[in-house]
Scaffold this motif. Structure first.
Motif, PDB file in Angstrom:
ATOM      1  N   ILE A  29       0.898  -1.246   0.072  1.00 31.42           N
ATOM      2  CA  ILE A  29       0.041  -0.028   0.041  1.00 31.42           C
ATOM      3  C   ILE A  29       0.975   1.108  -0.140  1.00 31.42           C
ATOM      4  CG2 ILE A  29      -1.694   1.089   1.478  1.00 31.42           C
ATOM      5  CD1 ILE A  29      -3.113  -1.298   2.086  1.00 31.42           C
ATOM      6  N   TYR A  30       1.919   1.372   0.842  1.00 28.78           N
ATOM      7  CA  TYR A  30       2.919   2.377   1.039  1.00 28.78           C
ATOM      8  C   TYR A  30       3.616   2.749  -0.527  1.00 28.78           C
ATOM      9  CZ  TYR A  30       2.489   3.401   5.735  1.00 28.78           C
ATOM     10  OH  TYR A  30       2.097   3.666   7.002  1.00 28.78           O
ATOM     11  N   SER A  31       3.682   1.582  -1.327  1.00 33.45           N
ATOM     12  CA  SER A  31       4.379   1.618  -2.357  1.00 33.45           C
ATOM     13  C   SER A  31       3.484   2.366  -3.502  1.00 33.45           C
ATOM     14  CB  SER A  31       4.966   0.383  -2.934  1.00 33.45           C
ATOM     15  OG  SER A  31       3.928  -0.612  -3.396  1.00 33.45           O
ATOM     16  N   ARG A  32       1.970   2.470  -3.427  1.00 35.11           N
ATOM     17  CA  ARG A  32       1.066   2.623  -4.136  1.00 35.11           C
ATOM     18  C   ARG A  32       0.073   4.015  -3.779  1.00 35.11           C
ATOM     19  NH1 ARG A  32      -3.179  -1.645  -5.005  1.00 35.11           N
ATOM     20  NH2 ARG A  32      -3.994   0.005  -6.529  1.00 35.11           N
ATOM     21  N   LEU A  33       0.889   4.811  -2.804  1.00 32.88           N
ATOM     22  CA  LEU A  33       0.282   6.105  -2.320  1.00 32.88           C
ATOM     23  C   LEU A  33      -0.213   7.217  -3.250  1.00 32.88           C
ATOM     24  CD1 LEU A  33       2.317   6.651   1.020  1.00 32.88           C
ATOM     25  CD2 LEU A  33       0.009   5.524   0.778  1.00 32.88           C
ATOM     26  N   ALA A  34       0.516   7.168  -4.397  1.00 27.45           N
ATOM     27  CA  ALA A  34       0.059   7.843  -5.566  1.00 27.45           C
ATOM     28  C   ALA A  34      -0.937   7.717  -6.384  1.00 27.45           C
ATOM     29  CB  ALA A  34       1.129   8.394  -6.356  1.00 27.45           C
ATOM     30  N   ASP A  35      -1.346   6.154  -6.152  1.00 22.19           N
ATOM     31  CA  ASP A  35      -2.454   5.819  -7.000  1.00 22.19           C
ATOM     32  C   ASP A  35      -3.837   6.143  -6.423  1.00 22.19           C
ATOM     33  OD1 ASP A  35      -0.312   4.455  -8.265  1.00 22.19           O
ATOM     34  OD2 ASP A  35      -0.732   2.624  -7.608  1.00 22.19           O
ATOM     35  N   GLU A  36      -4.928   6.160  -7.222  1.00 19.13           N
ATOM     36  CA  GLU A  36      -6.152   6.528  -7.089  1.00 19.13           C
ATOM     37  C   GLU A  36      -6.603   5.151  -6.926  1.00 19.13           C
ATOM     38  OE1 GLU A  36      -9.897   9.117  -8.906  1.00 19.13           O
ATOM     39  OE2 GLU A  36      -7.785   9.703  -9.299  1.00 19.13           O
ATOM     40  N   LEU A  37      -7.821   5.181  -5.627  1.00 23.17           N
ATOM     41  CA  LEU A  37      -8.562   3.944  -5.875  1.00 23.17           C
ATOM     42  C   LEU A  37      -9.872   4.051  -6.957  1.00 23.17           C
ATOM     43  CD1 LEU A  37      -9.376   3.575  -1.945  1.00 23.17           C
ATOM     44  CD2 LEU A  37      -7.969   2.277  -3.304  1.00 23.17           C
ATOM     45  N   ASP A  38     -10.399   2.810  -7.197  1.00 27.95           N
ATOM     46  CA  ASP A  38     -11.453   2.695  -8.025  1.00 27.95           C
ATOM     47  C   ASP A  38     -12.517   3.083  -7.127  1.00 27.95           C
ATOM     48  OD1 ASP A  38     -13.000   0.054  -7.184  1.00 27.95           O
ATOM     49  OD2 ASP A  38     -10.792  -0.388  -7.144  1.00 27.95           O
ATOM     50  N   ASP A  39     -13.587   3.513  -7.963  1.00 25.25           N
ATOM     51  CA  ASP A  39     -14.737   4.000  -7.269  1.00 25.25           C
ATOM     52  C   ASP A  39     -15.488   3.086  -6.286  1.00 25.25           C
ATOM     53  OD1 ASP A  39     -14.369   6.673  -8.502  1.00 25.25           O
ATOM     54  OD2 ASP A  39     -15.694   6.053 -10.065  1.00 25.25           O
ATOM     55  N   ALA A  42     -13.347   2.426  -3.198  1.00 19.41           N
ATOM     56  CA  ALA A  42     -13.099   3.803  -2.352  1.00 19.41           C
ATOM     57  C   ALA A  42     -14.705   3.777  -1.836  1.00 19.41           C
ATOM     58  CB  ALA A  42     -13.282   5.042  -3.250  1.00 19.41           C
ATOM     59  N   MET A  43     -15.670   3.565  -2.444  1.00 17.25           N
ATOM     60  CA  MET A  43     -17.126   3.710  -1.685  1.00 17.25           C
ATOM     61  C   MET A  43     -17.239   2.758  -0.572  1.00 17.25           C
ATOM     62  SD  MET A  43     -20.839   3.196  -3.512  1.00 17.25           S
ATOM     63  CE  MET A  43     -20.394   1.434  -4.040  1.00 17.25           C
ATOM     64  N   ARG A  44     -16.752   1.406  -0.797  1.00 14.93           N
ATOM     65  CA  ARG A  44     -16.775   0.417   0.397  1.00 14.93           C
ATOM     66  C   ARG A  44     -15.768   0.782   1.486  1.00 14.93           C
ATOM     67  NH1 ARG A  44     -14.482  -4.344  -1.761  1.00 14.93           N
ATOM     68  NH2 ARG A  44     -15.244  -5.611   0.132  1.00 14.93           N
ATOM     69  N   TYR A  45     -14.630   1.399   1.165  1.00 14.60           N
ATOM     70  CA  TYR A  45     -13.774   1.523   2.275  1.00 14.60           C
ATOM     71  C   TYR A  45     -14.389   3.040   3.211  1.00 14.60           C
ATOM     72  CZ  TYR A  45      -9.558   3.414   4.377  1.00 14.60           C
ATOM     73  OH  TYR A  45      -8.410   4.126   5.449  1.00 14.60           O
ATOM     74  N   MET A  46     -14.941   3.907   2.490  1.00 16.61           N
ATOM     75  CA  MET A  46     -15.309   4.996   3.356  1.00 16.61           C
ATOM     76  C   MET A  46     -16.621   4.522   4.103  1.00 16.61           C
ATOM     77  SD  MET A  46     -13.437   7.290   3.060  1.00 16.61           S
ATOM     78  CE  MET A  46     -14.327   8.274   3.930  1.00 16.61           C
ATOM     79  N   LYS A  47     -17.459   3.550   3.524  1.00 15.69           N
ATOM     80  CA  LYS A  47     -18.756   2.975   4.158  1.00 15.69           C
ATOM     81  C   LYS A  47     -18.153   2.407   5.545  1.00 15.69           C
ATOM     82  CE  LYS A  47     -22.407  -0.069   3.410  1.00 15.69           C
ATOM     83  NZ  LYS A  47     -23.424  -1.130   2.639  1.00 15.69           N
ATOM     84  N   ALA A  48     -16.937   1.519   5.456  1.00 19.28           N
ATOM     85  CA  ALA A  48     -16.479   0.668   6.492  1.00 19.28           C
ATOM     86  C   ALA A  48     -15.950   1.938   7.576  1.00 19.28           C
ATOM     87  CB  ALA A  48     -15.307  -0.256   6.134  1.00 19.28           C
ATOM     88  N   VAL A  49     -15.397   2.734   7.017  1.00 21.19           N
ATOM     89  CA  VAL A  49     -14.922   3.870   7.877  1.00 21.19           C
ATOM     90  C   VAL A  49     -15.864   4.639   8.710  1.00 21.19           C
ATOM     91  CG1 VAL A  49     -13.544   6.398   8.251  1.00 21.19           C
ATOM     92  CG2 VAL A  49     -12.667   4.301   6.477  1.00 21.19           C
ATOM     93  N   LYS A  50     -17.118   4.953   8.151  1.00 21.37           N
ATOM     94  CA  LYS A  50     -18.117   5.684   8.423  1.00 21.37           C
ATOM     95  C   LYS A  50     -18.947   4.973   9.640  1.00 21.37           C
ATOM     96  CE  LYS A  50     -19.064   8.502   4.596  1.00 21.37           C
ATOM     97  NZ  LYS A  50     -20.049   8.859   3.527  1.00 21.37           N
ATOM     98  N   LYS A  51     -19.063   3.377   9.508  1.00 22.19           N
ATOM     99  CA  LYS A  51     -19.501   2.429  10.459  1.00 22.19           C
ATOM    100  C   LYS A  51     -18.620   2.612  11.524  1.00 22.19           C
ATOM    101  CE  LYS A  51     -21.821  -1.910  10.448  1.00 22.19           C
ATOM    102  NZ  LYS A  51     -22.387  -2.818   9.495  1.00 22.19           N
ATOM    103  N   ARG A  52     -17.322   2.390  11.305  1.00 19.60           N
ATOM    104  CA  ARG A  52     -16.369   2.564  12.503  1.00 19.60           C
ATOM    105  C   ARG A  52     -16.520   3.720  13.419  1.00 19.60           C
ATOM    106  NH1 ARG A  52     -14.822   0.738  16.971  1.00 19.60           N
ATOM    107  NH2 ARG A  52     -12.567   0.877  17.468  1.00 19.60           N
ATOM    108  N   THR A  53     -16.834   4.756  12.742  1.00 14.88           N
ATOM    109  CA  THR A  53     -17.210   6.072  13.536  1.00 14.88           C
ATOM    110  C   THR A  53     -18.125   6.142  14.369  1.00 14.88           C
ATOM    111  OG1 THR A  53     -18.541   7.134  11.885  1.00 14.88           O
ATOM    112  CG2 THR A  53     -15.972   7.536  11.805  1.00 14.88           C
ATOM    113  N   THR A  54     -18.872   5.245  14.172  1.00 15.16           N
ATOM    114  CA  THR A  54     -20.164   4.884  15.442  1.00 15.16           C
ATOM    115  C   THR A  54     -19.463   4.025  16.646  1.00 15.16           C
ATOM    116  OG1 THR A  54     -20.962   2.694  14.421  1.00 15.16           O
ATOM    117  CG2 THR A  54     -21.731   4.937  13.569  1.00 15.16           C
ATOM    118  N   HIS A  55     -18.456   3.608  16.477  1.00 14.91           N
ATOM    119  CA  HIS A  55     -17.928   2.674  17.576  1.00 14.91           C
ATOM    120  C   HIS A  55     -18.217   1.267  17.037  1.00 14.91           C
ATOM    121  CE1 HIS A  55     -15.442   5.492  20.248  1.00 14.91           C
ATOM    122  NE2 HIS A  55     -16.174   6.347  19.417  1.00 14.91           N
TER     123      HIS A  55
END
Length: 275
Positions: A29-39, A42-55
């Motif tokens: 992942i660190y070797s690909r920091l300049a890469d852009e996630l596919d949509d 990115a959507m699945r990742y952010m959905k998981a992050v938002k869920k975690r913000t609820t604890h």
């Protein structure tokens, strides 16, 4: 987002979630920091992050945790294995005899205690007869799932403590060399003071030990003699400050050789005793 939500390990969890969704290790992942996630990713990742913000527990989001070197599936309605509980398994291994053993994991949850015990003993050439027991439908289903995934030849039995192991007349139908148990032991009044991750999302059935936290220790200890062989052992996980009470309950039932172990933080964590 995780930091602002008060998630203690926000940095590590953000990385770990990315590793899960990309199925790559951290170096990749660190070797690909300049890469852009596919949509979609990115959507699945952010959905998981938002869920975690609820604890909502991290282990429920990714679906697993590690315990005694093994990867155990985790699901809602079943208690998440804790690192401190490994002390119970390690002590049980130390107490085991140089022969095949008959062992019960009572209040098994994910099955992490009994399955880990079985697999570690199997490494040393033993073929123990291990039975996992819980009252919860969800725990029983998950224990079976973990046993199959980890190729552990254990039995899984749904029972309200020992009830399934008595005949119609109330007589015990089997005895064990050792019984391992991490029962619910949080005082009812203390549950509201637990971390939000635990109090709002993990099963109260696996946490609540009634008013003084000792309800299940009393119930289990009162029946232990019926289900242990003559030189059998009981190994409990306990909460901090419960050693004196649990050891007194054991002594009142004639148990001896009572041993206390502390966890890495110095808290009382395990008590064992024998007949």
């Amino acid at each position: 987002m995780l930091r602002d939500a008060g998630i203690i390990n926000h940095q590590a969890e953000a990385r770990h979630l990315m590793m899960e969704f990309l199925n790559e290790d951290l170096a990749s992942i660190y070797s690909r920091l300049a890469d852009e996630l596919d949509d979609v990713t990115a959507m699945r990742y952010m959905k998981a992050v938002k869920k975690r913000t609820t604890h909502y527990p991290f282990q429920y989001i990714i679906g697993y945790t590690y315990f005694m070197e093994y990867k155990f599936n985790c699901k809602e309605k079943v208690l998440i294995p804790r690192y401190d509980t490994e002390n119970l398994v390690m002590h049980s291994l130390d107490l085991s005899k140089d022969r095949d053993m008959k062992v019960m994991d009572l209040c098994c949850g994910t099955g992490c205690i009994g399955i880990s015990y079985y697999l570690w003993r199997k490494r040393d050439g033993y073929k123990d007869d291990v039975t996992l027991v819980d009252i919860s439908d969800d725990a029983i289903a998950l224990s079976k799932e973990n046993a199959e995934k980890l190729d552990a030849d254990v039995q899984v039995v749904q029972s309200d403590l020992f009830s399934a192991f008595r005949d119609e007349d109330g007589n015990p139908t089997c005895k064990f060399d050792m019984i391992l148990s991490n029962p619910p032991y949080i005082k009812t009044g203390d549950i509201n003071f637990l971390m939000k991750d635990v109090r709002e999302f993990e099963p109260r059935l696996a946490l609540d030990g009634s008013r003084d936290g000792l309800y299940f220790y009393r119930k289990i200890i009162s029946e232990l003699r019926d289900f242990l062989v003559e030189d059998g052992k009981i190994v409990f996980e306990i909460g901090d400050e419960q050693y004196m009470d649990v050891s007194e309950l054991l002594r009142d039932e004639g148990f001896k050789d009572i041993v206390k172990l502390r966890d890495m933080s110095g808290y009382d964590r395990v008590v064992s005793a024998g007949l």
